[in-house]
Design a protein around this motif. Sequence first.
Motif, short mmCIF file in Angstrom:
data_model
loop_
_atom_site.label_atom_id
_atom_site.label_comp_id
_atom_site.label_asym_id
_atom_site.label_seq_id
_atom_site.Cartn_x
_atom_site.Cartn_y
_atom_site.Cartn_z
N LEU A 104 -19.02 -10.08 -8.88
CA LEU A 104 -19.01 -11.38 -9.54
C LEU A 104 -17.62 -11.63 -10.13
N PRO A 105 -17.14 -12.88 -10.12
CA PRO A 105 -15.83 -13.16 -10.72
C PRO A 105 -15.86 -12.88 -12.21
N SER A 106 -14.79 -12.28 -12.72
CA SER A 106 -14.76 -11.90 -14.13
C SER A 106 -14.70 -13.10 -15.05
N ALA B 80 -17.39 -24.25 -6.71
CA ALA B 80 -17.94 -23.18 -7.54
C ALA B 80 -17.39 -21.81 -7.13
N ASP B 81 -17.27 -20.93 -8.14
CA ASP B 81 -16.84 -19.55 -7.91
C ASP B 81 -18.02 -18.61 -7.75
N VAL B 82 -19.19 -18.99 -8.27
CA VAL B 82 -20.38 -18.16 -8.23
C VAL B 82 -21.59 -19.07 -8.29
N LEU B 83 -22.71 -18.61 -7.71
CA LEU B 83 -23.95 -19.41 -7.68
C LEU B 83 -25.05 -18.66 -8.40
N LEU B 84 -25.76 -19.36 -9.28
CA LEU B 84 -26.89 -18.79 -10.01
C LEU B 84 -28.17 -19.45 -9.49
N LEU B 85 -29.07 -18.64 -8.94
CA LEU B 85 -30.38 -19.11 -8.48
C LEU B 85 -31.42 -18.66 -9.49
N GLY B 86 -32.07 -19.63 -10.16
CA GLY B 86 -32.95 -19.25 -11.25
C GLY B 86 -34.30 -19.94 -11.23
N LEU C 101 -33.16 -8.81 -3.83
CA LEU C 101 -32.59 -7.69 -3.08
C LEU C 101 -31.33 -8.09 -2.32
N VAL C 102 -31.29 -9.31 -1.82
CA VAL C 102 -30.13 -9.73 -1.01
C VAL C 102 -29.00 -10.27 -1.88
N ALA C 103 -29.32 -10.67 -3.12
CA ALA C 103 -28.30 -11.25 -4.00
C ALA C 103 -27.24 -10.20 -4.35
N ASP C 104 -26.07 -10.68 -4.73
CA ASP C 104 -24.99 -9.78 -5.11
C ASP C 104 -25.27 -9.13 -6.48
N PHE C 105 -26.05 -9.81 -7.31
CA PHE C 105 -26.48 -9.23 -8.59
C PHE C 105 -27.83 -9.83 -8.95
N CYS C 106 -28.69 -9.02 -9.54
CA CYS C 106 -30.04 -9.46 -9.88
C CYS C 106 -30.28 -9.31 -11.37
N ALA C 107 -30.66 -10.41 -12.02
CA ALA C 107 -31.11 -10.39 -13.41
C ALA C 107 -32.54 -10.91 -13.43
N HIS C 108 -33.38 -10.37 -14.29
CA HIS C 108 -34.81 -10.68 -14.21
C HIS C 108 -35.23 -11.93 -14.96
N THR C 109 -34.28 -12.61 -15.61
CA THR C 109 -34.60 -13.89 -16.25
C THR C 109 -33.40 -14.82 -16.06
N PRO D 60 -20.32 -15.40 -4.27
CA PRO D 60 -21.32 -14.46 -4.80
C PRO D 60 -22.52 -15.18 -5.40
N VAL D 61 -23.69 -14.56 -5.27
CA VAL D 61 -24.94 -15.14 -5.76
C VAL D 61 -25.59 -14.18 -6.75
N ILE D 62 -26.01 -14.72 -7.89
CA ILE D 62 -26.77 -13.95 -8.87
C ILE D 62 -28.12 -14.62 -9.05
N THR D 63 -29.19 -13.84 -9.04
CA THR D 63 -30.53 -14.39 -9.20
C THR D 63 -31.05 -14.08 -10.60
N GLY D 64 -31.78 -15.07 -11.14
CA GLY D 64 -32.46 -14.90 -12.41
C GLY D 64 -33.85 -15.46 -12.28
#
Length: 410
Positions: free
Chosen positions: A140-142, A203-209, A252-260, A236-240
């Motif tokens: 993920l971009p810093s 966008a630099d990053v995508l959040l799917l929530g 599982l396929v996302a670059d990072f996974c958060a549970h909320t 990059p994609v992060i899921t919440g």
Amino acid sequence: MTATNITDFKAVSVAGVTEYIQLLLEGDENLRNIWIIGEVSSARQHGSGCFFSIQEPDGSATLNAVVWRSQLPKLSVMPKVGEQVVVLGQLKVYPKRGSYQLTTWQVLPAGAGLQAMRYRQLRNRLASEGLFDVERKRPLPSLPTCVAVVTSPQAAAWGDIQQTLTQRHPGLQVLFSPAIVQGEQAPRSIVKAIKRVGDDGRADVLLLGRGGGAVEDLVCFDDERVVRAIATCPIPVITGIGHERDESLADLVADFCAHTPTAAAEKVVPALSDLRYAQAQLLQALTQVTGMQLSQHQSKLQQLYQRLQQLQPQSHLKQAQQAQQWLTQRLIQAISQQLQTRQHQHQLLTEKLATLDPDSVLRRGYALVRETSGDVVIQAKTLSPGDHISIRLGQGQIEAEVLSISEEPS
């Protein structure tokens, strides 16, 4: 009224009736390849296959079925008493018993079991393609300048994400791409929303929530179309996705996974307060390191100065200068001696050259005789009377003719 004779009726044989029923059942296209759901009420293994029966949950109807031995290895699950199953087969009539049963080709778990099986099969297939590999996950971009959010505009998750991003990083550009996140239309809507973000390019990053919910409300995040859209997203994609069950395929396929959704928003951008604190810590550490290095260099410089004092470079320099002067004097003396020697040799060579000079000899009264060819005459016998000769004296030259020749000195 006349009584009817029984012989006036046309009777049909048992075989005829059975054959007619068989033609009706086995000739019906709807019964040749039919899925039937029910609860397994009995199951018996036999050398020729597995004989079982399924019934309605209240026992109001029962259907006999068989899986022949050659088909058993192809079943997803084996029939077990008390389990809900979905079976695929064809109705067959058995004339000798006057009964019918389902010749079964496949048995699947029903309800949640079927959904779980489909989930495992899809997960295994996608995993075999490498979509869940750690090596393909992007960092993920810093410090992103623009964050894209894909969720429902009516969902509470969208409000939580906005609030978290605003609190942590005021002024951050947020690109909202709305989507349906529940129901049959959700997978296609999510895929379109992700594609919009990729096509936009800001966008630099995508959040799917999405917030929490029942298992059946979250099945859209296990859809293959959604998984592949995340995998091919150019950023990059992060899921919440708030849920209590196992990770979704989107996680599982996302670059990072958060549970909320809130946790995802906290992960996607650093808080300005944290950045300021980190900056202060770094500045303090830099000051300490710089002070330590300065102190170390000062100590080293002092050591070098003391060593320099011990070595007394001025004394060594004076000695070197004296040695240089001495060598210079020796060099001058050697050059002077060599010059005198060369001058003396020059004088001797000059005197020797003067002695050998022909003009000097001629000036002492000698003469140089040459033939007309220019050759020097050394012996008289080389001449003959009448030859013309030239005689060079110390001063001037004489042309003469030989009158006589005498080889003896006069």
